[in-house]
Design a protein around this motif. Structure first.
Motif, PDB file in Angstrom:
ATOM      1  N   ILE A  25      10.808   2.062  -1.196  1.00  0.00           N
ATOM      2  CA  ILE A  25      11.635   1.567   0.183  1.00  0.00           C
ATOM      3  C   ILE A  25      11.770   0.241  -0.763  1.00  0.00           C
ATOM      4  N   GLY A  26      10.081  -0.227  -1.656  1.00  0.00           N
ATOM      5  CA  GLY A  26      10.443  -1.188  -2.853  1.00  0.00           C
ATOM      6  C   GLY A  26      11.359  -0.927  -3.711  1.00  0.00           C
ATOM      7  N   GLU A  27      12.389   0.055  -4.160  1.00  0.00           N
ATOM      8  CA  GLU A  27      13.711   0.058  -4.738  1.00  0.00           C
ATOM      9  C   GLU A  27      14.583  -0.426  -4.483  1.00  0.00           C
ATOM     10  N   ILE A  28      14.481  -0.345  -3.074  1.00  0.00           N
ATOM     11  CA  ILE A  28      15.729  -1.357  -2.105  1.00  0.00           C
ATOM     12  C   ILE A  28      15.845  -3.281  -2.469  1.00  0.00           C
ATOM     13  N   GLN A  29      17.015  -3.601  -3.843  1.00  0.00           N
ATOM     14  CA  GLN A  29      16.328  -4.640  -3.723  1.00  0.00           C
ATOM     15  C   GLN A  29      17.267  -5.859  -1.553  1.00  0.00           C
ATOM     16  N   TYR A  30      18.048  -5.507  -1.281  1.00  0.00           N
ATOM     17  CA  TYR A  30      18.452  -6.084  -0.064  1.00  0.00           C
ATOM     18  C   TYR A  30      17.395  -6.357   0.711  1.00  0.00           C
ATOM     19  N   ARG A  31      18.234  -7.804   0.692  1.00  0.00           N
ATOM     20  CA  ARG A  31      16.837  -9.497   1.293  1.00  0.00           C
ATOM     21  C   ARG A  31      18.402  -9.837   2.436  1.00  0.00           C
ATOM     22  N   PRO A  32      17.179 -10.105   3.751  1.00  0.00           N
ATOM     23  CA  PRO A  32      16.213 -10.668   4.120  1.00  0.00           C
ATOM     24  C   PRO A  32      15.912  -8.782   4.264  1.00  0.00           C
ATOM     25  N   LEU A  33      14.820  -8.402   3.893  1.00  0.00           N
ATOM     26  CA  LEU A  33      14.289  -7.009   5.095  1.00  0.00           C
ATOM     27  C   LEU A  33      12.986  -7.142   5.146  1.00  0.00           C
ATOM     28  N   GLU A  34      12.812  -7.162   5.595  1.00  0.00           N
ATOM     29  CA  GLU A  34      11.304  -7.035   6.789  1.00  0.00           C
ATOM     30  C   GLU A  34      10.687  -4.942   6.945  1.00  0.00           C
ATOM     31  N   VAL A  35       9.377  -4.963   6.463  1.00  0.00           N
ATOM     32  CA  VAL A  35       9.074  -3.743   6.332  1.00  0.00           C
ATOM     33  C   VAL A  35       7.646  -4.170   6.862  1.00  0.00           C
ATOM     34  N   ILE A  36       7.971  -2.766   8.829  1.00  0.00           N
ATOM     35  CA  ILE A  36       6.261  -3.152   9.346  1.00  0.00           C
ATOM     36  C   ILE A  36       6.155  -1.276   9.963  1.00  0.00           C
ATOM     37  N   VAL A  37       4.849  -1.469   9.536  1.00  0.00           N
ATOM     38  CA  VAL A  37       4.166  -0.123   9.689  1.00  0.00           C
ATOM     39  C   VAL A  37       3.223   0.186  10.498  1.00  0.00           C
ATOM     40  N   VAL A  38       3.965   1.214  11.639  1.00  0.00           N
ATOM     41  CA  VAL A  38       2.856   0.801  12.981  1.00  0.00           C
ATOM     42  C   VAL A  38       1.288   2.164  12.635  1.00  0.00           C
ATOM     43  N   ASP A  39       0.949   2.536  12.206  1.00  0.00           N
ATOM     44  CA  ASP A  39      -0.154   3.475  12.139  1.00  0.00           C
ATOM     45  C   ASP A  39      -0.451   3.914  13.645  1.00  0.00           C
ATOM     46  N   ASN A  40      -0.174   5.106  14.284  1.00  0.00           N
ATOM     47  CA  ASN A  40      -0.662   5.541  15.383  1.00  0.00           C
ATOM     48  C   ASN A  40      -2.078   5.910  15.422  1.00  0.00           C
ATOM     49  N   CYS A  41      -2.794   5.205  14.271  1.00  0.00           N
ATOM     50  CA  CYS A  41      -4.764   5.446  15.237  1.00  0.00           C
ATOM     51  C   CYS A  41      -5.335   6.746  13.980  1.00  0.00           C
ATOM     52  N   SER A  42      -4.426   6.382  12.363  1.00  0.00           N
ATOM     53  CA  SER A  42      -4.709   7.894  11.123  1.00  0.00           C
ATOM     54  C   SER A  42      -6.216   7.944  11.797  1.00  0.00           C
ATOM     55  N   GLU A  43      -6.677   9.063  11.183  1.00  0.00           N
ATOM     56  CA  GLU A  43      -8.739   9.286  10.674  1.00  0.00           C
ATOM     57  C   GLU A  43      -7.871   9.395   9.541  1.00  0.00           C
ATOM     58  N   ASP A  44      -7.263   9.350   8.657  1.00  0.00           N
ATOM     59  CA  ASP A  44      -7.321   9.238   6.757  1.00  0.00           C
ATOM     60  C   ASP A  44      -7.062   7.897   6.664  1.00  0.00           C
ATOM     61  N   LEU A  45      -6.893   7.594   5.630  1.00  0.00           N
ATOM     62  CA  LEU A  45      -7.258   6.372   4.846  1.00  0.00           C
ATOM     63  C   LEU A  45      -5.885   6.278   4.629  1.00  0.00           C
ATOM     64  N   THR A  46      -5.249   5.835   5.912  1.00  0.00           N
ATOM     65  CA  THR A  46      -3.711   5.303   5.549  1.00  0.00           C
ATOM     66  C   THR A  46      -4.127   4.161   6.001  1.00  0.00           C
ATOM     67  N   ARG A  47      -5.006   3.018   6.750  1.00  0.00           N
ATOM     68  CA  ARG A  47      -4.993   1.932   6.633  1.00  0.00           C
ATOM     69  C   ARG A  47      -5.498   1.341   5.570  1.00  0.00           C
ATOM     70  N   GLU A  48      -6.094   1.662   4.415  1.00  0.00           N
ATOM     71  CA  GLU A  48      -7.386   1.568   3.749  1.00  0.00           C
ATOM     72  C   GLU A  48      -5.571   1.340   2.088  1.00  0.00           C
ATOM     73  N   MET A  49      -5.052   2.630   1.803  1.00  0.00           N
ATOM     74  CA  MET A  49      -4.034   2.461   1.509  1.00  0.00           C
ATOM     75  C   MET A  49      -2.320   1.634   1.642  1.00  0.00           C
ATOM     76  N   VAL A  50      -2.339   1.166   2.922  1.00  0.00           N
ATOM     77  CA  VAL A  50      -1.518   0.620   3.211  1.00  0.00           C
ATOM     78  C   VAL A  50      -1.940  -1.295   2.581  1.00  0.00           C
ATOM     79  N   GLN A  51      -2.944  -1.126   3.569  1.00  0.00           N
ATOM     80  CA  GLN A  51      -3.678  -2.565   2.741  1.00  0.00           C
ATOM     81  C   GLN A  51      -3.901  -2.664   1.378  1.00  0.00           C
ATOM     82  N   ALA A  52      -4.362  -1.937   1.015  1.00  0.00           N
ATOM     83  CA  ALA A  52      -4.373  -2.353  -0.917  1.00  0.00           C
ATOM     84  C   ALA A  52      -3.625  -2.483  -1.909  1.00  0.00           C
ATOM     85  N   GLN A  53      -2.620  -1.435  -1.154  1.00  0.00           N
ATOM     86  CA  GLN A  53      -1.593  -1.248  -1.923  1.00  0.00           C
ATOM     87  C   GLN A  53       0.482  -1.480  -2.292  1.00  0.00           C
TER      88      GLN A  53
END
Length: 311
Positions: A25-53
């Motif tokens: 999705i980061g390669e998409i040039q269309y604007r204005p573009l908003e991206v929202i991740v809804v994390d269904n209480c993942s037990e892996d490192l999803t939150r850390e990955m999204v917030q860091a990268q």
């Protein structure tokens, strides 16, 4: 000027797949573009990955796994006039696809949702086909439908608000058609458009194999009670539950079918309390769409006898 677009991604315990999707999705040039991740209480490192990268993206985390209900959190938070929802194991959305979707919504004021064509990335073959007509005949066309493929669909945002978003409590399965019926009742058309193609990797990460056998069964009762005249509700349940029983026996999940059947009946009173029978004009559209349904023999051969066919 481009229409503002929001992409809402629901994820659960699929950090690597989600990372691949967000990178694409980061390669998409269309604007204005908003991206929202809804994390269904993942037990892996999803939150850390999204917030860091991907720190500039919207991120919502539930306190527990609430299934498909979590999608509503992203939909209600979206600022775009067009909202595209993707599963975390779907790839292939492009600038051209977004432009095509926006053009449809601009040219067809009655359209509330546009379903995408979904293919297997390894074979290129069609998958996730739920539109009750012959894929060989219709997969490349634009048709009206009463299905919503939640992980690969675009919405007109105010149509979602008018219809009331996804039903609460379904958790998994049939929340798409439930929303589609309410959108139709609010005066919108639901389309499938074969010109827009995405790839679905069908990951089983985060999903237990019995889930569909239970929820597909239970939720059919609730959907029928919420929306259909009793005569059509009976036809709908027979047409849906008989194949479910066959699949459950075939695949060794009959106890989950039986529990879904029981809980579907036990939950009828609350569902009937939410009952709003679809307008006669909407039921006429549904019956017209039903005329395209393949024969029972065709469905039996392609879904029950075909090796490797997915529920």
């Amino acid at each position: 000027m481009n229409i503002p677009v929001t992409i809402v991604i629901l994820t659960y315990n699929r950090m690597t797949l989600l990372k691949n999707l967000l990178a694409s999705i980061g390669e998409i040039q269309y604007r204005p573009l908003e991206v929202i991740v809804v994390d269904n209480c993942s037990e892996d490192l999803t939150r850390e990955m999204v917030q860091a990268q991907f720190p500039t993206l919207g991120y919502i985390r539930t306190q527990r796994n609430i299934g498909a209900d979590a999608r509503n959190l992203g939909l209600r938070s979206a600022s775009g006039e067009v909202v595209i929802t993707l599963d975390d194991d779907v790839l292939g959305l492009t600038d051209q696809a977004i432009l095509q979707v926006c053009k449809i919504f601009q040219e067809k004021a009655s359209v509330g949702a546009v379903n995408f064509r979904i293919v297997n990335p390894s074979t290129g073959e069609l998958c996730n086909w739920v539109h009750h007509c012959l894929p060989e005949q219709y997969a490349r066309k634009m048709i009206t439908t009463y299905e919503i493929t939640e992980g690969a669909v675009a919405f007109r945002s105010h149509a979602l608000a008018d219809a009331g978003y996804y039903p609460e409590g379904f958790f998994l399965s049939h929340e798409g058609p439930d929303l589609a019926y309410r959108m139709m009742d609010a005066g919108y058309d639901i389309l499938y458009w074969g010109a827009i193609t995405v790839e679905h990797f069908h990951s089983d990460l985060g999903r237990k194999p019995w889930l569909n056998y239970y929820y597909d069964t239970r939720n059919q009762f609730w959907l029928a009670a919420r929306h259909f005249p009793f005569s059509y509700a009976a036809l709908y349940l027979i047409r849906g539950l008989v194949p479910m029983l066959a699949y459950a026996i075939r695949d060794g999940y009959f106890p989950y079918f039986a529990k879904g059947f029981k809980d579907g009946i036990l939950g009828l009173n609350p569902a009937l309390g939410q009952r709003k029978v679809l307008k006669p004009s909407v039921m006429a559209k549904i019956r017209q769409i039903d005329k395209r349904r393949p024969s029972t023999l065709y469905s039996f051969k392609t879904r029950f006898l075909t090796k490797g066919a997915r529920l």
